[in-house]
Design an enzyme around this catalytic site. Structure first.
Site, short mmCIF file in Angstrom:
data_model
loop_
_atom_site.label_atom_id
_atom_site.label_comp_id
_atom_site.label_asym_id
_atom_site.label_seq_id
_atom_site.Cartn_x
_atom_site.Cartn_y
_atom_site.Cartn_z
N LYS A 1 -0.14 60.51 -6.72
CA LYS A 1 -0.81 61.69 -7.36
C LYS A 1 -0.68 61.19 -9.01
O LYS A 1 -1.75 61.60 -9.94
CB LYS A 1 -0.01 62.86 -7.29
CG LYS A 1 -0.58 64.26 -7.92
CD LYS A 1 -0.14 65.44 -7.01
CE LYS A 1 1.38 65.74 -7.52
NZ LYS A 1 1.56 66.36 -8.67
N SER A 2 0.39 60.87 -9.49
CA SER A 2 0.47 60.64 -10.88
C SER A 2 -0.36 59.74 -11.28
O SER A 2 -1.02 59.76 -12.43
CB SER A 2 2.08 60.28 -11.33
OG SER A 2 2.76 61.32 -11.13
N GLY B 1 0.38 70.71 -13.12
CA GLY B 1 0.93 70.59 -14.53
C GLY B 1 0.68 69.45 -15.09
O GLY B 1 0.24 69.26 -16.38
N ARG C 1 4.28 78.51 -15.84
CA ARG C 1 5.29 77.31 -16.09
C ARG C 1 5.23 77.14 -17.61
O ARG C 1 4.28 77.43 -18.41
CB ARG C 1 4.75 76.15 -15.44
CG ARG C 1 4.93 76.35 -13.87
CD ARG C 1 4.46 75.10 -13.12
NE ARG C 1 5.08 73.94 -13.36
CZ ARG C 1 4.82 72.85 -12.99
NH1 ARG C 1 3.38 72.59 -11.98
NH2 ARG C 1 5.38 71.74 -13.09
N ASP D 1 10.84 65.01 -7.70
CA ASP D 1 10.05 65.60 -6.77
C ASP D 1 10.67 65.50 -5.24
O ASP D 1 9.91 66.28 -4.22
CB ASP D 1 8.63 65.19 -6.87
CG ASP D 1 7.88 65.53 -8.36
OD1 ASP D 1 8.32 66.48 -8.69
OD2 ASP D 1 6.87 64.84 -8.66
N LYS E 1 9.26 73.85 -11.58
CA LYS E 1 7.96 73.44 -10.97
C LYS E 1 7.16 74.11 -10.13
O LYS E 1 7.33 75.35 -10.68
CB LYS E 1 8.79 72.20 -9.83
CG LYS E 1 9.48 71.22 -10.46
CD LYS E 1 8.87 70.18 -11.33
CE LYS E 1 9.68 69.13 -11.85
NZ LYS E 1 8.86 68.44 -12.83
C1 S3P Z 1 4.60 63.88 -13.12
C2 S3P Z 1 5.66 64.27 -13.66
C3 S3P Z 1 6.74 65.33 -13.27
C4 S3P Z 1 6.73 65.43 -11.78
C5 S3P Z 1 5.28 65.79 -11.61
C6 S3P Z 1 4.34 64.79 -11.89
C7 S3P Z 1 3.57 63.29 -13.78
O1 S3P Z 1 6.97 66.02 -14.11
O2 S3P Z 1 7.63 66.18 -11.53
O3 S3P Z 1 5.12 65.95 -10.32
O4 S3P Z 1 2.55 63.06 -13.36
O5 S3P Z 1 3.62 62.81 -15.01
P1 S3P Z 1 7.85 66.38 -15.73
O6 S3P Z 1 6.88 65.52 -16.59
O7 S3P Z 1 7.60 67.87 -15.81
O8 S3P Z 1 8.89 65.70 -15.23
#
Ligand code: S3P
Length: 430
Positions: free
Chosen positions: A21-22, A94, A122, A316, A343
């Site tokens: 996903k990231s 997010g 959030r 996560d 989250k």
């Molecule tokens: C993510 C970073 C994490 C993770 C989220 C995806 C990202 O969040 O929990 O599911 O893609 O950069 P944080 O940056 O708030 O730690």
């Protein structure tokens, strides 16, 4: 929608988890501002990543999907984004909202970013405050700390910023802003977070240096080169099967093509510390990211202390890990993970309260939980709170619990793993 999960007699098979996903978000966003066309394979088709694609299209980017999981992004160059005529809807994501906020703060036009009820609750001060320090004009609910955010984009200047908590979303948002700023942007984190943005931007020609002094981002002096890539499998999706296999008495699961970037692979270390039998095989590079096949077999698990620099590397995966901890011998303590409360749901509260329905003994800590061994879980009705990772956590608990578990809100899995329930049906031998 609800799904009923019965105790699995055996778990066997091979799964190729969905694209990370990231990395999928970043592949779309970074290629949008590159000069030219890039083809992204194994792009994740969950709702979060599709929200990113929708927002980029609203900003004038042509993105085609000739086949499922294939994206052709027509990058418009660093100055080619256009003002959207609509509110940019990040839905539950997010990453979409925060990364785009950083990028849009530097564009010479107006943008509004919003999302669903979870995302609108959030915290956004963590990006708005440093972006304002860079000169950005951002308004939002609660003094810019909650979406919707209205961004009057414009000229920015580089800053030095120490992130109060490790966050790749904040680091990436400020990195994107920094590419457009005047002067260098220096970002310091208390503990390193995932580094996909840095890896990809470097491969695209951006100047960024990471050392003990932090991450130094230089303003772009030319165009970014498009980056074609195959997105590695998502270790955060694989984690559900890793826990299921390790904690089940008759299991062997092979997870292929999984991203094992060290900034993401904490779940392997944590499960191994608990005694899990995990083999990491055929490690190789896929573009700028390491991938491997992961084989997990039934294991005798013991409790462990999960804390400190390990936390951002498995943030996560903590809900899934809690299931393994319930069935391990002895106590497991998770600390330094207060971020879990911020989250898609308050994952300390929702993980504890929903697993308790299945007989778990979990105490909440402000920044984690104490999970006591219960030997066995028993099936029950429980709910996802609209949180994809909780829905999948409860499904795994259901595979390991006696009898029948009903997961309400089961459709939440579509946020990051649309094929989750089909994969579950394939792995379970009854
Ligand atoms: C993510 C970073 C994490 C993770 C989220 C995806 C990202 O969040 O929990 O599911 O893609 O950069 P944080 O940056 O708030 O730690």
């Amino acid at each position: 929608m609800k799904r009923t999960v019965r105790a699995a007699r055996r778990l066997r098979g091979t799964i190729e988890p969905p694209g990370d996903k990231s990395i999928s978000h970043r592949a779309a966003i970074l290629n949008a501002i590159a000069q030219g066309e890039a083809v992204v394979e194994n792009f994740q088709t969950g709702a979060d990543c599709l929200a990113t694609v929708r927002c980029l299209r609203a900003l004038g980017i042509q993105i085609e999907s000739p086949a499922p999981g294939i994206l052709r992004v027509h990058g418009v160059g660093r100055s080619g984004l256009r003002e959207a005529a609509v509110v940019l809807n990040a839905a539950n994501s997010g990453t979409t909202l925060r990364l785009l906020a950083g990028l849009l703060a530097a564009q010479p036009f107006f943008s509004v970013l919003s999302g669903d009820a979870s995302l609108r609750s959030r915290p956004m001060g963590r990006i708005v405050e440093p972006l304002r320090a860079m000169g950005a004009r951002i308004q939002g609910r609660a003094d810019g700390t909650r979406p919707p955010l209205a961004i009057e984009g414009g000229r920015l200047r580089g800053i030095r910023h120490r992130l109060p908590v490790a966050s790749a979303q904040v680091k990436s948002a400020l990195t994107l802003a920094g590419l457009y700023a005047e002067g260098e942007t220096v970002l310091e984190e208390p503990v390193p977070s995932r580094d996909h943005t840095e890896r990809m931007l470097r491969a695209m020609g951006a100047a960024m240096v990471a050392n003990e002094g932090g991450l130094r981002v230089s303003p772009l002096t030319g165009e970014l080169a498009p980056l074609g890539l195959r997105v590695p499998g998502d270790i955060s999706a694989a984690a559900f099967w890793m826990v299921a296999a390790a904690a089940h008495p008759d299991a062997e699961l092979r997870l292929t093509g999984v991203g094992v970037n060290p900034s993401r692979s904490g779940i392997i270390d944590a499960l191994r510390a608990m005694g899990a039998n995990i083999a990491v095989e055929e490690e190789r590079m896929s573009g700028c990211e390491p991938v491997a096949d992961i084989v997990v077999r039934s294991s005798r698990l013991q409790g462990a202390v999960i804390e400190g620099p390990l936390i951002p590397r498995l943030i996560d995966e903590v809900p899934a890990l809690a299931v393994a901890a319930c069935l391990a011998e002895g106590e497991t303590v998770v600390r330094d993970a207060g971020e879990l409360r911020l989250k898609e749901s308050d994952r300390i509260r929702t993980t504890a309260s929903e697993l308790r329905r299945l007989g778990a003994r979990i105490e909440e800590l402000p920044d984690g939980m104490v999970i006591h061994s219960v030997g066995a879980l028993r099936g029950a009705a429980c709910g996802s709170h609209g949180d994809h990772r909780l829905a999948m956590t409860l499904a795994v608990a259901g595979l390991l619990a006696a009898g029948e578990t009903t997961v309400h809100g089961a459709q939440a899995v579509a946020v990051s793993y649309p094929g989750f329930w089909d994969d579950l049906d394939r792995l379970v031998l009854r």
